[in-house]
Design a protein around this motif. Structure first.
Motif, mmCIF file in Angstrom:
data_model
loop_
_atom_site.group_PDB
_atom_site.id
_atom_site.type_symbol
_atom_site.label_atom_id
_atom_site.label_comp_id
_atom_site.label_asym_id
_atom_site.label_seq_id
_atom_site.Cartn_x
_atom_site.Cartn_y
_atom_site.Cartn_z
ATOM 1 N N CYS A 105 -2.652 -4.735 -10.588
ATOM 2 C CA CYS A 105 -2.452 -5.782 -9.594
ATOM 3 C C CYS A 105 -1.800 -5.184 -8.361
ATOM 4 O O CYS A 105 -0.859 -4.403 -8.461
ATOM 5 C CB CYS A 105 -1.534 -6.872 -10.150
ATOM 6 N N SER A 140 -11.394 -10.211 -10.284
ATOM 7 C CA SER A 140 -11.178 -11.525 -9.698
ATOM 8 C C SER A 140 -10.214 -11.384 -8.527
ATOM 9 O O SER A 140 -9.386 -10.480 -8.498
ATOM 10 C CB SER A 140 -10.614 -12.502 -10.734
ATOM 11 N N LEU A 141 -10.385 -12.261 -7.605
ATOM 12 C CA LEU A 141 -9.599 -12.194 -6.378
ATOM 13 C C LEU A 141 -8.944 -13.550 -6.173
ATOM 14 O O LEU A 141 -9.626 -14.583 -6.176
ATOM 15 C CB LEU A 141 -10.541 -11.871 -5.211
ATOM 16 N N GLU A 142 -7.670 -13.532 -6.048
ATOM 17 C CA GLU A 142 -6.976 -14.797 -5.859
ATOM 18 C C GLU A 142 -6.470 -14.858 -4.434
ATOM 19 O O GLU A 142 -5.661 -14.022 -4.015
ATOM 20 C CB GLU A 142 -5.823 -14.897 -6.847
ATOM 21 N N GLU A 164 -15.785 -12.596 -9.679
ATOM 22 C CA GLU A 164 -17.046 -11.933 -9.331
ATOM 23 C C GLU A 164 -18.152 -12.390 -10.276
ATOM 24 O O GLU A 164 -17.957 -12.452 -11.492
ATOM 25 C CB GLU A 164 -16.875 -10.422 -9.446
ATOM 26 N N ILE A 189 -9.331 -6.717 2.830
ATOM 27 C CA ILE A 189 -8.593 -6.677 1.564
ATOM 28 C C ILE A 189 -7.170 -6.151 1.800
ATOM 29 O O ILE A 189 -6.195 -6.713 1.294
ATOM 30 C CB ILE A 189 -9.352 -5.783 0.551
ATOM 31 N N THR A 247 -3.861 -8.404 1.060
ATOM 32 C CA THR A 247 -2.923 -8.016 0.003
ATOM 33 C C THR A 247 -1.555 -7.643 0.581
ATOM 34 O O THR A 247 -0.524 -7.937 -0.025
ATOM 35 C CB THR A 247 -3.485 -6.854 -0.833
ATOM 36 N N ALA A 295 -3.266 -12.441 -0.926
ATOM 37 C CA ALA A 295 -4.287 -12.205 -1.950
ATOM 38 C C ALA A 295 -3.774 -11.308 -3.055
ATOM 39 O O ALA A 295 -2.825 -10.538 -2.877
ATOM 40 C CB ALA A 295 -5.522 -11.587 -1.314
ATOM 41 N N ILE A 322 -5.547 -8.981 -6.348
ATOM 42 C CA ILE A 322 -6.788 -8.567 -7.011
ATOM 43 C C ILE A 322 -6.480 -8.195 -8.452
ATOM 44 O O ILE A 322 -5.536 -7.452 -8.715
ATOM 45 C CB ILE A 322 -7.435 -7.357 -6.300
ATOM 46 N N LYS A 334 -8.361 -6.380 -11.501
ATOM 47 C CA LYS A 334 -9.579 -5.680 -11.891
ATOM 48 C C LYS A 334 -9.836 -5.928 -13.366
ATOM 49 O O LYS A 334 -8.918 -6.129 -14.144
ATOM 50 C CB LYS A 334 -9.437 -4.194 -11.624
ATOM 51 N N VAL A 345 -13.338 -9.988 3.867
ATOM 52 C CA VAL A 345 -13.519 -11.189 3.024
ATOM 53 C C VAL A 345 -13.911 -12.358 3.928
ATOM 54 O O VAL A 345 -13.258 -12.611 4.939
ATOM 55 C CB VAL A 345 -12.217 -11.527 2.263
#
Lengths: 186, 324
Positions: B98, B243-245, B253, B271, B275, B280, B282, B284, B299
């Motif tokens: 993260c 996933s991307l919050e 995805e 990105i 972040t 945001a 991420i 993985k 984005v």
């Protein structure tokens, strides 16, 4: 005799056992003789007549005044007689005392119920006829039911009953002639 | 000897009494039997009812279940919440990283996990995941919706209208029932009650023109799409892709939708910017199977739907992410 309907109603509504006793008194002999015409066995006819009254007493079937009470009662008796004959056919048993059944008893019953000498002679001559002829003659000439009522009891059409009574009379006539009984009114 | 009138009358009354007694005895027998039989029948019916209710649910075997995690949240400050998860299960290849975790989301304490033979998206949070991602269950929402698994693939329902509108049914593959009969391992999961679309065994399954990884289900005139979830086996369980919050909204995805033509609406940022600013986060997927976003990947929101975002990599690759 149409008080049969009122006695039956009294029995059904008030559970008045004396009313049922009245019915037995009024209809027992006639019913027995009619059933004897079907079964050809007075003991069995007596048993079935009893069962007919027991059925009225226990199940209390509803009487609709479409036909007379006698017609209705005889219909029930006939149905029970047919059931009994079917049962007997499946399990044929002939008690020893019935083999030597005294004809005198039947004669007593005839005399008690029919009273007239002429009717008694006719009834005895009817023994040689087949069951249907005996039934239709009994209902129409001894119980004095109409052709419609007789048809209702016998589960036949009016036309069939009229034909049956014509043939029954013819058969009875020839039977009486054979026995040396001559009457222009026959 | 023929009976007299009195004898006949007496006999008739006697027979009547006998028959009435017989009738009463029969009634009593019936009532007694019914009194015993009724509770037995009721219990049997209740048993069958419970059994049938359970039969509708997907099979769960304790062997395949990782130990249920216990999630406890500790508030350390005004902005951050750390969540610790304890479980007996250990994962060999934890690969969740993260980048930042400013957002607070509730962890789902317990979810139903499918058996090994029918891989399915899971909502189980692993210790590593919990440590790095604030306990966010990756694609946990998918578990709650309709999913179908057959031949090793899991298709998860998507309710995105854009997706649904752009899909055209092609060939009828059969009904769910035929699927389960043809492919022994095919399974239908209705998701949690009231949340997933309810599909019956008669629901028709269609392939979709131009999308190999999407199947369409048609039931009662309604069309709903199931997108193949690209799951990665991790030990006994399965996990999802990246996933991307963004702003507390989770986008996952969906490679099955690659090829869908979307129009960009507004650039949210790169990105790196998102972040860095804490907007945001991420997550993985396990085994690094999800797409790796470059720092300068942009984005975008899309015109077609608010529930989708588009990430355009520097080399022009487009990655579609949907809200599950």
């Amino acid at each position: 005799m149409e008080n049969g309907a009122s006695s039956y109603r009294r029995f059904c509504e008030n559970d008045d056992k004396s009313a049922l006793a009245e019915l037995i008194k009024d209809y027992r002999n006639g019913l027995m003789l009619y059933l004897n015409g079907i079964t050809g066995n007075l003991s069995l006819a007596e048993e079935i007549a009893e069962d007919t009254f027991v059925l009225l007493g226990v199940k209390k079937p509803r009487y609709r005044e479409k036909y007379s009470f006698k017609t209705w009662l005889y219909t029930i008796g006939r149905n029970l007689a047919i059931d009994a004959l079917r049962k007997q056919k499946r399990h044929p048993t002939v008690p020893i005392d019935e083999i030597a059944e005294p004809i005198a008893e039947e004669q007593d019953l005839e005399e008690a119920y029919l009273r007239e000498e002429r009717k008694i002679a006719l009834h005895r001559a009817m023994h040689c006829l087949n069951s249907d002829y005996r039934q239709v003659l009994w209902l129409m000439y001894f119980e004095e039911l109409s052709a419609k009522e007789a048809a209702e009891v016998m589960h036949k059409s009016v036309h069939a009953v009229e034909t049956l009574v014509y043939r029954a009379r013819k058969a009875l006539k020839s039977q009486l002639e054979m026995e040396g009984f001559h009457d222009e009114n026959l | 000897m023929m009976k007299t009138y009195d004898e006949t009358t007496q006999r008739v009354f006697q027979k009547m009494e006998e028959q009435k007694m017989l009738q009463n005895r029969k009634k009593q027998t019936v009532f007694r039997t019914a009194a015993v039989a009724c509770p037995v029948c009721l219990v049997a019916m209740a048993g069958i009812g419970i059994w049938r209710m359970n039969a509708d649910k997907p099979p769960v075997t304790t062997d395949s279940l990782p130990a249920a995690p216990t999630v406890t949240e500790q508030v350390n400050g005004t902005d951050s919440v750390s969540t610790s998860v304890s479980t007996e299960q250990t994962y060999e290849t934890p690969a969740v990283t993260c980048i930042s975790a400013p957002a607070v989301t509730d962890a789902l304490p317990q979810q139903t996990v499918p058996t090994v033979s029918t891989p399915r998206l899971s909502a189980v949070t692993t210790p590593e995941q919990a440590n790095n991602c604030s306990g966010v269950p990756i694609m946990g929402c998918c578990d709650r919706l309709l999913s179908i698994s057959f031949q090793g693939d899991v298709y998860v329902e998507t309710r995105n209208e854009v997706v649904l509108n752009s899909l055209i049914p092609d060939k009828k593959l059969g009904t769910i029932k035929e699927f389960t009969e043809l492919y022994g391992e095919a399974n239908l999961y209705s998701g949690l009650p009231g949340q997933g679309t309810e599909a019956s065994e008669d629901t028709e399954v269609y392939s979709v023109k131009g999308f190999d990884n999407v199947i369409l289900l048609l039931a009662d005139g309604k069309q709903f799409a199931l997108v193949k979830a690209e799951v990665v086996d991790v030990g006994e369980d399965v996990q999802a892709l990246v996933s991307l919050e963004i702003d507390e909204l989770l986008f996952v995805e969906m490679r099955g939708l690659n090829g869908l033509q979307l129009t960009t609406k507004e650039e949210i940022g790169t990105i790196a910017e998102l972040t860095a600013s804490g907007r945001a986060m991420i997550c993985k997927g396990f085994g690094q199977k999800g797409t790796v976003f470059a720092d300068d990947a942009a984005v975008y929101t899309v015109q077609e739907s608010e529930d989708m975002i588009l990430v355009i990599q520097p080399d022009g690759e487009q990655v579609i992410l949907c809200r599950p």
